[in-house]
Structure formats: structure tokens, C-alpha cells
Design an enzyme around this catalytic site. Sequence first.
Site, short mmCIF file in Angstrom:
data_model
loop_
_atom_site.label_atom_id
_atom_site.label_comp_id
_atom_site.label_asym_id
_atom_site.label_seq_id
_atom_site.Cartn_x
_atom_site.Cartn_y
_atom_site.Cartn_z
N LYS A 125 -4.46 25.19 40.43
CA LYS A 125 -5.56 24.86 39.53
C LYS A 125 -5.09 23.54 38.93
CE LYS A 125 -3.80 28.12 35.99
NZ LYS A 125 -4.08 29.39 35.08
N TYR A 140 3.93 -0.53 17.81
CA TYR A 140 2.86 -0.24 16.81
C TYR A 140 3.44 0.52 15.68
CZ TYR A 140 -0.67 -1.58 19.90
OH TYR A 140 -1.47 -2.16 21.02
C1 LIG Z 1 -2.70 29.93 35.71
C2 LIG Z 1 -2.58 31.19 35.94
C3 LIG Z 1 -1.36 31.81 36.58
C4 LIG Z 1 -0.10 30.83 36.85
O1 LIG Z 1 0.49 31.08 35.49
P1 LIG Z 1 2.03 30.32 35.55
O2 LIG Z 1 2.51 30.57 34.13
O3 LIG Z 1 1.77 28.91 35.93
O4 LIG Z 1 2.60 30.85 36.84
C5 LIG Z 1 -1.42 33.14 37.28
N1 LIG Z 1 -2.74 34.03 36.90
C6 LIG Z 1 -3.66 33.47 36.17
C7 LIG Z 1 -4.81 34.26 35.99
C8 LIG Z 1 -3.72 32.07 35.68
O5 LIG Z 1 -4.88 31.77 35.04
#
Ligand SMILES: *Cc1c(COP(=O)(O)O)cnc(C)c1O
Length: 358
Positions: free
Chosen positions: A35, A255
Site C-alpha cells: 500500500k 530561513y
Molecule cells: C499496513 C498493514 C500491514 C503491514 O504493517 P507493517 O507494520 O508495515 O508490517 C499489515 N496488516 C494490515 C492490516 C495493515 O494495514
Amino acid sequence: MSRLIRAVIDGAALRHNVEVIRARVPGARVMAVVKANAYGHGLVQTALALAGVDAFAVARLEEGVRLRERGVRAPIVLLEGVFTREQLREASRFELELVVHDQLQVELLAAEPDTHRQALWVKIDTGMNRLGFRPEAFPAAHERLRSLRPSPREIRLMTHLAAADEADGRMTRAQLERFAAATRGIPGERSIANSAGIFGTVPVGGQWVRPGLALYGASPLPQRTAAELGLRPAMRLETSVIAVRHVPRGETVGYGAAWRAERDARIAIVAAGYGDGVPRSLPNGTPVLLAGRRVPLVGRVSMDMIAVDVSALDAVGVGTPVELWGEQLPVEEVARAAGTIAYELLCGVSERVPLELA
Ligand SMILES: *Cc1c(COP(=O)(O)O)cnc(C)c1O
């Protein structure tokens, strides 16, 4: 000619990390979480580099569709499921597996009988209080899914851990107990572990694991480095010096005049800023790697530039290579300096940064 900022993605490191994960949870199938543009590594190229995994997981329908359109044939799980009939039909057309975490989604499936040809993942909320059926509501939801006609091909069970990165494991054990109690006697494959669940102190079990962060070679545990876990960073965010200047004692840089030279200093200006995803919250002294040596950030991060104090280095000039994070400077360390987590830095690499698969 100096090279401007780019993120170099190491496909071999991605595959190495999958093998490290497989060795840690022998026999479990790996659902690679891609994702958020594969945590900034590029959705499609990451999925193609990880072709050996058992499934992919994405948060949004569009991500799943894009993977299919680019030829990814492996199972793809939509972690948040779908919310409308149109989305449900599209998910079905692209053969995406759905997480079902809410009664509304059960009713959608019931209303669209031709859409349960992929596995369904029923999510149980065991303490995260974000998505999922509460344990007491789960049996009825599960029964209703089982009674859909035609029957779903397969119903699997999942939950998500809230604090698997904590060393004492109390929350995780409580969640595992709730999950076991809610699902006792119910058939179906199970998935519980995210990256911290895979590497954490409490073995969490399940036929499937869902690593995200660990795939990309960052440690999910605050008390362990990625190197200690055998993981290799898959992203190197690199750029170069675009100017070097002498700053006399007493003058300021950048800045807000947020840094003042206590002695005559040599300052290198580096082509990277918050417009690229380098957080503006990085304080003076944050390490930056120049020609392989750590030097301190000075002054505020601007949109396109940062300044570093290179008084201690000899040969720095326009074009000197800079690593903002990567193999030699873990993203976790930079994240800590910014008061955030590696996830946010990796996902925050902006669109103007080219992602190059090495
Ligand atoms: C994002 C997500 C993961 C992966 O999590 P990590 O901490 O990056 O390993 C696994 N399961 C679900 C439901 C998620 O939303």
C-alpha cells in the site's frame, strides 16, 4: 554534472528481506503489503521485484486494479475492502480478495451474489479499535458470509496487532487470546502478524503473515536495528552537493537564521528539501552522509535544499554524492531525529523524486 535527488530501489534487498521473513516464520505464506505506493518504493516495480511472494495487500481499490493492469497475477487483498456496489463489482472483475470488516460490507456481498469468487478475509477487532467485527459480533457475521449463495470460495480470518513492537508483549498476548477465543472451532486460514508481529517477542502464529515495513528493510522494533534482524534497506535516497560556501563566524544559515556559525565554517548546500519528502522537522545536527561520512545538518530544511557543515571534510565540491538515508544511514535513525517513524519518511518521498530500480 551533479545528480539530483532520486530514490534507488534495490530489488535484491527486497527479495532478501522476504527470505529473512520466511526464515523467521517457517511455513507461513507471505502477503507483501504494498500500500501507499509500496511505502514509497513504487507500487508496480516493487510488486514485480517481489514476484515470488504468495500474495500482495493494498489499502485501496485503485492500487489493486493498477497491479492487475500491469500484469500481476498473484492474489491481491484489499485491506479495507469495498464500500459501494460499484467498487465491489470492480474488485470482483479484477479478482481482488476482500477484507470484510463491517456489516455494511456483508450486506453488499449479499446483494451482489456474483461477487464472492475470491477468498474473503473476515477481520476481527481484538483491541486495535480501528477496523473489524468485535468478537461478540463476529460469529453472526461469519455465519451470514458462510450462508451467502453461491458460497464464497473460502473464508479466512484475520486481526491486526496494535502494539507488537512493544517488548513486554502484554497487549499482543491479550489480542491473541481474544482472537483464539472468538475463532475457536471455526475453520479457515488465519493471518495476524504485521512486521512487528513477525519479529516481536511473542510468536503470533497464523498461516499467513502480512509484512510491510520489514520488506523494505527497516526495523519494526524500536529496540532492534534492521541490521540486527538481518534486513537490508531497499531504498537509498540520494542526491548531491550543488554549492559549497564559506560562512564566517557569527553568520547564520537559512530561513529563520536558525543556525549560527560558532567558528568559520564550510557549508555544503545539498539538493533535497521538504518538497522531496525530507521532513522540515529535522533539527540541527541530524546526520547526513556526504561521500560516505556523517556530517551534521545545519539550519532549517527548505523546500529544495538543505545545508550541512562540511568543515571537517576535505574534498567536498559540487557533485559530491549525498545519502539522506539508505544502507549506511538507516531511515529509522533519520525518522527518530524528525520525531517520527520510518513509515512516514518512506511514504513521504514526493512525486518529483524519480524511483529507480537498481
Ligand atoms: C499496513 C498493514 C500491514 C503491514 O504493517 P507493517 O507494520 O508495515 O508490517 C499489515 N496488516 C494490515 C492490516 C495493515 O494495514
